[in-house]
Design a protein around this motif. Structure first.
Motif, PDB file in Angstrom:
ATOM      1  N   LEU A 160     -17.229  -0.740 -28.370  1.00  0.00           N
ATOM      2  CA  LEU A 160     -15.936  -0.464 -27.724  1.00  0.00           C
ATOM      3  C   LEU A 160     -15.890   0.975 -27.210  1.00  0.00           C
ATOM      4  N   ASP A 161     -16.305   1.927 -28.027  1.00  0.00           N
ATOM      5  CA  ASP A 161     -16.314   3.330 -27.577  1.00  0.00           C
ATOM      6  C   ASP A 161     -17.212   3.507 -26.343  1.00  0.00           C
ATOM      7  N   PHE A 200     -18.000   1.241 -24.127  1.00  0.00           N
ATOM      8  CA  PHE A 200     -17.327   0.566 -23.002  1.00  0.00           C
ATOM      9  C   PHE A 200     -16.241   1.497 -22.423  1.00  0.00           C
ATOM     10  N   ILE A 201     -15.469   2.126 -23.310  1.00  0.00           N
ATOM     11  CA  ILE A 201     -14.417   3.052 -22.838  1.00  0.00           C
ATOM     12  C   ILE A 201     -15.066   4.256 -22.139  1.00  0.00           C
ATOM     13  N   GLY A 230     -14.197   8.289 -27.721  1.00  0.00           N
ATOM     14  CA  GLY A 230     -14.604   8.017 -29.093  1.00  0.00           C
ATOM     15  C   GLY A 230     -15.771   8.903 -29.467  1.00  0.00           C
ATOM     16  N   TYR A 271      -8.026  -3.945 -33.232  1.00  0.00           N
ATOM     17  CA  TYR A 271      -9.429  -3.680 -32.904  1.00  0.00           C
ATOM     18  C   TYR A 271     -10.272  -4.950 -32.808  1.00  0.00           C
ATOM     19  N   LEU A 324     -12.679  -5.739 -27.976  1.00  0.00           N
ATOM     20  CA  LEU A 324     -13.891  -5.824 -27.159  1.00  0.00           C
ATOM     21  C   LEU A 324     -13.861  -7.095 -26.310  1.00  0.00           C
ATOM     22  N   PHE A 363     -11.444  -6.635 -23.496  1.00  0.00           N
ATOM     23  CA  PHE A 363     -11.992  -5.698 -22.514  1.00  0.00           C
ATOM     24  C   PHE A 363     -12.997  -6.447 -21.609  1.00  0.00           C
ATOM     25  N   VAL A 394      -7.980   2.911 -20.926  1.00  0.00           N
ATOM     26  CA  VAL A 394      -8.076   2.313 -22.267  1.00  0.00           C
ATOM     27  C   VAL A 394      -8.054   3.458 -23.267  1.00  0.00           C
ATOM     28  N   GLU A 440      -8.848   4.767 -27.168  1.00  0.00           N
ATOM     29  CA  GLU A 440      -9.645   4.416 -28.335  1.00  0.00           C
ATOM     30  C   GLU A 440      -8.722   3.942 -29.470  1.00  0.00           C
ATOM     31  N   PRO A 441      -9.299   3.237 -30.469  1.00  0.00           N
ATOM     32  CA  PRO A 441      -8.490   2.744 -31.590  1.00  0.00           C
ATOM     33  C   PRO A 441      -7.620   3.857 -32.193  1.00  0.00           C
TER      34      PRO A 441
END
Lengths: 260, 260
Positions: free
Chosen positions: A43-44, A46-47, A152, B39, B43, B46, B61, B63-64
């Motif tokens: 995820l990080d 992707f961001i 991230g 979370y 993904l 996304f 976006v 981050e968490p």
């Protein structure tokens, strides 16, 4: 050697019949950079790409454990369709392999990213010289002093590729490549390399040095090595990438990525 | 009422001074759809957006656990800068609130998505009528028979917004909106609604019905309600979205999203 389309090229690569770099294979089809990461980093990463689309343009992402790039190559297999892969552990290159099936797991997330090889054909069609092709070298790449937007755990410098050309062709090169935003788009800089932190244009950080002729200016494009530079700074416990020049060949025609 | 810029509008909304819909507030600034997910869903969601960029164009976006949209509104706060939010649990709307701080946790991932309000100004500038604005209504939206590309646990139909116009203006509307790929871009269809599975053009699934005059054709654009339709099909245990018409106002000028 050239194959008649991307599917045939991937098949030959999958069968181990082609283990060399891919530029020029399957003429007209978009080639992509590969990054495979464990879920905890995905995820990080992707961001990070989303925030830095110019150097990190995402073409396709596979869900955890999936190896079929259903958007760009529905008959493809991420695990076998690249001639050479690099396996990194904790930031160290531990192996180069021609198949990653033995490393595969349900936890892995695969990203395919755009590559500037895609617009080189369009540059050539516009009679703009591609020096590294003329000199049969890899494109010169440089780490700049431009920091990407962090996300991230990921951060890093923008890496650029460079193509020298006569000054009066620069505007044409800008026009041509701005039509391809999904594969880095317009240049980020041209002229004095020091302005973006490049001390010696004859000493690229990656790839090969090429001749810059009298009256030519260097033109710099954001480069798909940027995400790898960010990954190397973070040193994840496990990463797979393609080996430089050994790309994934998608079914997307290069012209399909052009805006107009 | 109108504020002089996005920052001022967000500040007033944050202070509870503005709790109504946002169209027309902070003229010229891009408004965005909000989706906030735990979370474990982030993904896949996304990737769903990445595969369906026309209905689900991602602008930013976080981050968490982060609530600052650093790309589109560095002084913004996802938790308080929207006039009205919707809280969903297991697919059911459980509450509408003006602030989500009490629901916030380190596990939440926030997505801002492009909204077709962004190109309506450009349509008006091209003398194309915007019927729902003329009639002071919400834009009519319809669930189509076009399935989005699925991703992980997410799948769903494409939702479209509709604007009727004289047939000889359709090409102009296509030209104008194709300049805005990050906010749905060119229409996906015009003419016979049945071809995309809309049985009764006078009964939109969301928003209001608008007048279609003699000689006018309906023109359909991919709509930012699409990701919400996919979420509602999956019924995650927890989701936060903006309330319809109550958008997040970014610092991005609408014209900055135009290609040329």
């Amino acid at each position: 050697m050239e194959f008649k389309n991307a599917k045939e090229a991937r098949q030959k690569i999958r069968e181990g019949m082609w283990t060399k770099p891919t530029p020029g294979l399957a003429y007209g089809y978009t080639q992509a950079n590969l990054v495979v990461l464990p879920y905890k980093y995905a995820l990080d990463f992707f961001i990070f790409c989303q925030r830095n689309t110019k150097p990190c343009p995402i073409l396709d992402v596979c869900e955890p454990g999936k190896y079929t790039p259903i958007v760009t190559a529905p008959t493809g297999d991420i695990r076998s369709d690249i001639p050479k892969y690099r396996i990194y552990k904790n930031g160290n290159l531990v192996e180069e392999v021609t198949d990653i099936k033995k490393y595969w797991s349900e936890d892995l997330v695969s990203f395919l990213l755009g590559c500037s090889f895609t617009f080189e054909k369009a540059l050539e069609d516009a009679n703009i010289p591609i020096r590294h092709i003329e000199e049969n070298k890899n494109v010169p790449m440089y780490i700049t002093n431009i920091e990407c937007k962090p996300a991230g755990m990921f951060n890093g410098p923008m890496v650029v590729s460079m193509r020298p050309m006569p000054k009066d062709l620069v505007q044409k090169a800008i026009d041509v490549t701005s039509r391809f935003p999904q594969v880095h788009g317009a240049p980020i800089h041209y002229g004095d390399p020091k302005k973006i932190g490049i001390e010696d244009i004859n000493k690229p950080d990656f790839g090969d040095s090429v001749t810059i002729k009298e009256g030519e200016v260097p033109v710099f494009w954001a480069c798909g090595v940027t995400p790898q530079a960010a990954i190397m700074r973070v040193k994840p416990d496990f990463v797979i990438t393609h080996s430089p020049g050994h790309m994934f060949i998608t079914d997307i025609k290069e012209n399909d990525l052009a805006l107009f």
